[in-house]
Motif scaffolding. Structure first.
Motif, PDB file in Angstrom:
ATOM      1  N   TYR A 114      -4.940   5.142  -6.071  1.00 17.14           N
ATOM      2  CA  TYR A 114      -4.247   5.518  -4.834  1.00 17.14           C
ATOM      3  C   TYR A 114      -3.738   6.943  -5.004  1.00 17.14           C
TER       4      TYR A 114
ATOM      5  N   GLN B 161       0.835  -1.195   0.000  1.00 24.23           N
ATOM      6  CA  GLN B 161       0.000   0.000   0.000  1.00 24.23           C
ATOM      7  C   GLN B 161       0.877   1.256   0.000  1.00 24.23           C
TER       8      GLN B 161
ATOM      9  N   ASN C 211       2.250   2.161  -3.332  1.00 24.56           N
ATOM     10  CA  ASN C 211       1.239   2.797  -4.186  1.00 24.56           C
ATOM     11  C   ASN C 211       1.017   4.257  -3.799  1.00 24.56           C
TER      12      ASN C 211
ATOM     13  N   LEU D 173     -13.990   2.212  -7.246  1.00 29.51           N
ATOM     14  CA  LEU D 173     -12.601   2.321  -6.821  1.00 29.51           C
ATOM     15  C   LEU D 173     -11.946   3.548  -7.432  1.00 29.51           C
TER      16      LEU D 173
ATOM     17  N   PRO E 237      -3.029  -4.813  -2.258  1.00 26.36           N
ATOM     18  CA  PRO E 237      -2.532  -4.722  -3.641  1.00 26.36           C
ATOM     19  C   PRO E 237      -1.292  -5.573  -3.904  1.00 26.36           C
TER      20      PRO E 237
ATOM     21  N   GLY F 187      -6.987   2.264  -9.707  1.00 24.63           N
ATOM     22  CA  GLY F 187      -6.856   1.388  -8.543  1.00 24.63           C
ATOM     23  C   GLY F 187      -7.147  -0.054  -8.864  1.00 24.63           C
ATOM     24  N   GLN F 188      -7.011  -0.443 -10.143  1.00 22.22           N
ATOM     25  CA  GLN F 188      -7.285  -1.804 -10.597  1.00 22.22           C
ATOM     26  C   GLN F 188      -6.566  -2.008 -11.922  1.00 22.22           C
TER      27      GLN F 188
ATOM     28  N   HIS G  55      -7.520  -4.145  -4.571  1.00 22.97           N
ATOM     29  CA  HIS G  55      -7.243  -2.732  -4.301  1.00 22.97           C
ATOM     30  C   HIS G  55      -6.806  -2.538  -2.852  1.00 22.97           C
TER      31      HIS G  55
END
Length: 522
Positions: A341, A299, A302, A338, A484, A324-325, A481
Motif C-alpha cells: 500500500y 484500507q 494502510n 501485489l 485487509p 501487501g501480504q 490485500h
C-alpha cells in the motif's frame, strides 16, 4: 510423484513440487586469476551470544524456527539455506497412495553413541510426538500425520488421516530421536545429555545459560569446519554488544539497529535475517462496534502509514516493507503481482469519509514491544494516524505472556493489535494465513470474516496439485490485500553482527546461521 534420488542430481522441493536437474559439468579453466586462499585459524572454536535459548534440548518439548537444534538432530527431510527441501536421513521418498508416503533411509547415519539410525527410531519418534499423554507442542506442526510404520530396517511409511499437501514440509519439522537411548536412560537423562545424529553433538548443556556443541567427525555427509561452538544465553543487548566488541563473543543476534553503523565502522559484519516473518498489526473485522469492521477503514489505515520510512529510517534499510501480504518472496504462495500500500494520506482521508468518519475517530491499539525498534515504530504509527484524524490509545507491553494472551484471544484485545506472524521454518503461506482462516472460530481467536478468503484457503488445504495449490494461496492473499485484516508494515528482521574473522556466516531461511558452513579465519 516419483522418488528423489540423493546422488547424481541437484534436487529440491518447493512446497510439494519435486524437480531434479543434472549436475553441472566443471567449467574449463580460462586462465583467469584465481582467488587467494583464505588462511584458516588453528583454533576453530567460536562463542555466540543470543537473546534467547532453548529451554530444553528435547525438540518435542519446546519449538523453534530451527527444529534440529544447531545441527544436533536430523529429520527424514532436510532444508538448504534457501529453504528448499533436500534429503537428510531419507535419501528418497514417494507417495504410495493418498494417505501414505514411503521413505527410504540412508544406511550410514549413526547416533552420537555410535549405534545406527533405523526405521525403528522413526516409528518411535512419531509415536512419542503423537502420544496424547505427552501433549507435545510439536503436534501443532504435524497437521494430519497419524503415525509411522516400519516396512524394513531402512524403510518407513508415514501416514496421514486425510490427504495433506504439506506432508513433506511437516516431515521436515519432526527431528528423529534415538529410540534405544531414550528407552534406556529415560526422558530426564535425555534432556540432560541429549544425543542426535547430526553434524554437531552436545558436550555441555546448562538450561538458561549455554550449550556447547562439537563437530561430529563421523557424520557421513556434512563435514563442518568449526570444531566447537558455544551458544550463550545473554538477554541484555548491551552485554552482547560488549562481548562482541571485547572479542569474548564472535557473533551476536538481536543487534540493536541503532548500533549497526558504529559496529560496521569498527569492522564488524552485519547480516540481517529478514525472511519468513512479518511485523505488522491485526485489524479486527469481527469486534462489534469497531470502525475496523469496515474494510475502507482498514484500507485507510494502510494508506496512512509510510512503510518505506519505517524500513529506511527506523530499521536503517535492513529490511523492506511487506509486499501487501503477510508472506515473503521466498515463501510458497507469495503473490508477485501485489504491491505494498503506498503512503497516501489524502486517499486515507477520502476512504475514512466514505466510511462515515470524516472527522476520524478514537481507537484502542495493543503494542507488543518485542525489540528496541518497536519502541519507535508505534509512536511513528500513532503520529501518522493522527494526521488523518485517527487517535490511538496505545497499551504497551513487552512480556511474551501478555502477547500470547492477546494473540490467542484469552483476554480481550484491542481492535488493532501489533503482532509478528511467521511462516518459519516451513516457508509456506499456510503457516501465516491459518490465523485468518475459518478454523479460528472459537473464543477470541477469530479476527477475520471474509467468505471468499475462507473458500480459497480451505481449498488450498486440500489441494494436492502444487501448481493449483499455489494459485489458490495467491488468490487468497489477493483477497486479503483488497480486504485487509492486517496493517502491512515490514518484513521481520533479526540482525546478526559478527567478527570479520568469520567466513560463510550467511542468512539461512530458517533464521539460524549455517554453523556447518562457517569457518574461522586467521
Amino acid at each position: 510423484m516419483r522418488s528423489l534420488p540423493f546422488a547424481g542430481a541437484a534436487c529440491f522441493l518447493l512446497g510439494t513440487v519435486l524437480a531434479c536437474a543434472p549436475a553441472a559439468s566443471p567449467t574449463p579453466s580460462t586462465g583467469a586469476a584465481t582467488q587467494p586462499t583464505l588462511q584458516l585459524a588453528a583454533d576453530q572454536s567460536i562463542s555466540v551470544g543470543v537473546h534467547n535459548i532453548f529451554a530444553t534440548m528435547d525438540p518435542m518439548t519446546t519449538l523453534g524456527t530451527n527444529p534440529n537444534r544447531y545441527g544436533v538432530y536430523e529429520s527424514l527431510i532436510g532444508q538448504d539455506d534457501d529453504g528448499k527441501l533436500i534429503p537428510q536421513l531419507a535419501l528418497e521418498w514417494r507417495q504410495l497412495d493418498e494417505t501414505t508416503w514411503q521413505f527410504k533411509l540412508a544406511t550410514n547415519h549413526r547416533w552420537h553413541d555410535g549405534t545406527p539410525v533405523t526405521a525403528d527410531d522413526v516409528v518411535f519418534t512419531y509415536a512419542r510426538a503423537l502420544d496424547p499423554a505427552r501433549r507435545s507442542p510439536i503436534v501443532s506442526r504435524m497437521g494430519r500425520i497419524s503415525g509411522a510404520t516400519r516396512v524394513d530396517q531402512h524403510t518407513v511409511n508415514v501416514t496421514v488421516a486425510e490427504p495433506d499437501p504439506l506432508l513433506l514440509v511437516r516431515v521436515r519439522m519432526v527431528p528423529i530421536l534415538p529410540k534405544a537411548y531414550i528407552e534406556r536412560v529415560g526422558d530426564a537423562e535425555f534432556e540432560a545429555k541429549p544425543i542426535g545424529s547430526g553434524p554437531f553433538k552436545v558436550v555441555f548443556w546448562k538450561p538458561q545459560d549455554r550449550i556447547t556443541i562439537e563437530r561430529n567427525p563421523d557424520h557421513p555427509t556434512v563435514k563442518p569446519t568449526l570444531e566447537r561452538i558455544t551458544v550463550r544465553y545473554i538477554p541484555e543487548a548491551s552485554a552482547r554488544l560488549a562481548g562482541l566488541r571485547s572479542g569474548e563473543l564472535d557473533a551476536i543476534n538481536q543487534t540493536p539497529v541503532d548500533q549497526v553503523d558504529a559496529l560496521r565502522a569498527a569492522g564488524f559484519v552485519i547480516v540481517p535475517f529478514n525472511t519468513g516473518s512479518s511485523w505488522g498489526a491485526w485489524m479486527d473485522s469481527i469486534i462489534e462496534g469497531s470502525p475496523t469492521r469496515d474494510k475502507r477503514v482498514r484500507q485507510a489505515i494502510n494508506y496512512a502509514i509510510d512503510k518505506e520510512a519505517i524500513a529506511r529510517v527506523i530499521f536503517k534499510g535492513l529490511t523492506i516493507p511487506d509486499q501487501g501480504q503477510v508472506i515473503q518472496r521466498e515463501t510458497f504462495g507469495f503473490n508477485p503481482n501485489l504491491k505494498p500500500y503506498p503512503y497516501d494520506p489524502a486517499k486515507a482521508r477520502q476512504l475514512l469519509a466514505e466510511a462515515g468518519y470524516p472527522n476520524g475517530f478514537t481507537i484502542r491499539m495493543d503494542a507488543y514491544l518485542f525489540n528496541a525498534e518497536m519502541h519507535q515504530v508505534y509512536p511513528f504509527i500513532q503520529a501518522q494516524l493522527r494526521e488523518v484524524g485517527i487517535e490511538t490509545q496505545i497499551t504497551q507491553y513487552s512480556d511474551s505472556g501478555s502477547n500470547s494472551d492477546r494473540f490467542f484471544g484469552r483476554v480481550a484485545r484491542a481492535p488493532i493489535t501489533g503482532v509478528s506472524l511467521t511462516n518459519l521454518p516451513a516457508l509456506d503461506a499456510d503457516f501465516a494465513l491459518t490465523w485468518f482462516s475459518p478454523s479460528q472460530q472459537t473464543g477470541g481467536a477469530r479476527r477475520y470474516d471474509n467468505m471468499e478468503f475462507d473458500r480459497l484457503f480451505t481449498a488450498s488445504q486440500r489441494e494436492m496439485d502444487p501448481k493449483k495449490r499455489e494459485k489458490l494461496l495467491q488468490d487468497a492473499v489477493a483477497v486479503m490485500h483488497e480486504d485487509p485484516p492486517y496493517l502491512f508494515l515490514v518484513q521481520g528482521t533479526i540482525v546478526w553482527a559478527h567478527s570479520p574473522k568469520l567466513d560463510n556466516f550467511n542468512r539461512r531461511a530458517d533464521g539460524d546461521p549455517p554453523y556447518y558452513k562457517i569457518r574461522k579465519l586467521a
